[in-house]
Design a protein around this motif. Structure first.
Motif, PDB file in Angstrom:
ATOM      1  N   LEU A   1       0.824  -1.207   0.000  1.00 27.98           N
ATOM      2  CA  LEU A   1       0.000   0.000   0.000  1.00 27.98           C
ATOM      3  C   LEU A   1       0.859   1.258   0.000  1.00 27.98           C
ATOM      4  O   LEU A   1       0.585   2.214  -0.732  1.00 27.98           O
ATOM      5  N   ALA A   2       1.920   1.249   0.806  1.00 26.00           N
ATOM      6  CA  ALA A   2       2.816   2.407   0.878  1.00 26.00           C
ATOM      7  C   ALA A   2       3.519   2.637  -0.458  1.00 26.00           C
ATOM      8  O   ALA A   2       3.706   3.774  -0.897  1.00 26.00           O
ATOM      9  N   GLU A   3       3.879   1.537  -1.116  1.00 23.92           N
ATOM     10  CA  GLU A   3       4.569   1.645  -2.401  1.00 23.92           C
ATOM     11  C   GLU A   3       3.646   2.191  -3.489  1.00 23.92           C
ATOM     12  O   GLU A   3       4.046   3.025  -4.307  1.00 23.92           O
ATOM     13  N   SER A   4       2.397   1.723  -3.493  1.00 28.55           N
ATOM     14  CA  SER A   4       1.465   2.168  -4.526  1.00 28.55           C
ATOM     15  C   SER A   4       0.955   3.580  -4.267  1.00 28.55           C
ATOM     16  O   SER A   4       0.773   4.365  -5.200  1.00 28.55           O
ATOM     17  N   ALA A   5       0.749   3.926  -2.992  1.00 28.94           N
ATOM     18  CA  ALA A   5       0.209   5.253  -2.658  1.00 28.94           C
ATOM     19  C   ALA A   5       1.283   6.335  -2.599  1.00 28.94           C
ATOM     20  O   ALA A   5       0.992   7.511  -2.751  1.00 28.94           O
ATOM     21  N   LYS A   6       2.530   5.925  -2.324  1.00 29.89           N
ATOM     22  CA  LYS A   6       3.637   6.869  -2.150  1.00 29.89           C
ATOM     23  C   LYS A   6       3.384   7.819  -0.976  1.00 29.89           C
ATOM     24  O   LYS A   6       3.810   8.970  -0.981  1.00 29.89           O
ATOM     25  N   GLU A   7       2.660   7.306   0.023  1.00 31.89           N
ATOM     26  CA  GLU A   7       2.366   8.078   1.233  1.00 31.89           C
ATOM     27  C   GLU A   7       2.555   7.184   2.449  1.00 31.89           C
ATOM     28  O   GLU A   7       2.717   5.972   2.321  1.00 31.89           O
TER      29      GLU A   7
END
Length: 254
Positions: free
Chosen positions: A92-98
């Motif tokens: 999720l962090a990788e896809s959202a960049k947040e």
């Protein structure tokens, strides 16, 4: 890898019975497994003696026994939510960049138990081990959506609804309306309700009993985490990962 034939056949019986909740007769099991009835019957007798299979006295069908439930419950009760969620949080962090959070409820407060940092600069309140109010955070509101009305009332009486920003929910009726909307949409939005300049989207994690046991969130500055992005791609991504984590905890949607 060498397989033990009797073990393989025994496990096949359990898998077949698991897929046939109404039970199967000996003839049906024998046909399904392409084995002699005498062989299947011997295996069933052992499984019955150990409690993994039971026979319906009225119609003679065989079904899974309670011992299967004992094993499943032991496994589910010993699953560590941080371990189970780890891969999904990083995805999720990788896809959202947040920045992404994993939170639990404790004593009418939110506790941050894991965090995956973004490679983009972000200063905000959260860090592992810190606590926050439930009514003003996305993760808190998601966790509250799993409360009964009486439990929400108790939380309000215990903690109050203090104001942190101009958009903080401070009215109980407004909070109940918000929780209804969260149940309908499947996610919550923190519209700068705890920290000015920070927008967040959160989704629930369910266990095998369909209880909300945790929450995950994506948070970032409002200039990056726009309303359009939140209600579009980020909502899609967080719901996908929250579903995966829930399934790993044994959740099956009704």
């Amino acid at each position: 890898m060498t397989q033990v034939q009797s073990v393989d056949r025994t496990l096949s019986i359990l898998e077949i019975l698991a897929a046939n909740s109404e039970g199967l007769r000996l003839t049906e099991l024998s046909k399904e497994m392409d084995l002699a009835k005498s062989t299947v019957h011997r295996l069933l007798k052992t499984l019955i003696s150990k409690g993994y299979v039971q026979q319906n006295e009225k119609n003679g069908t065989y079904q899974l026994g309670l011992q299967c439930l004992v094993l499943a419950s032991s496994l589910l009760n010993n699953l560590d939510i941080r371990t189970v969620a780890k891969e999904a949080l990083h995805t999720l962090a990788e896809s959202a960049k947040e920045v992404v959070h994993l939170c639990l409820h404790d004593k009418n407060e939110v506790v941050y138990i894991d965090k995956v940092e973004s490679n983009q600069t972000l200063r905000m309140y959260s860090q592992i081990g810190r606590r926050a109010y439930m009514h003003c955070t996305g993760v808190g509101k998601v966790l509250l959506s799993g409360f009964t009305q009486d439990e929400v009332e108790q939380m309000v009486a215990n903690k109050g609804l203090p104001k942190f920003t101009e958009t903080t929910i401070t009215n109980k009726d407004e909070l109940f309306h918000e929780l209804t909307m969260i149940k309908e949409k499947g996610y919550a939005i923190d519209e700068q309700e705890h920290e000015n300049g920070i927008r967040c989207i959160a989704a629930p994690i369910f266990n095998h009993d369909h209880q909300v046991v945790a929450a995950i969130s994506i948070a970032g500055p409002t200039e990056r985490v726009t309303k359009e992005r939140v209600e579009g791609l980020l909502a899609e991504e967080i719901l996908k990962q929250s579903k995966l984590i829930s399934q790993r905890l044994g959740y099956v949607k009704k």
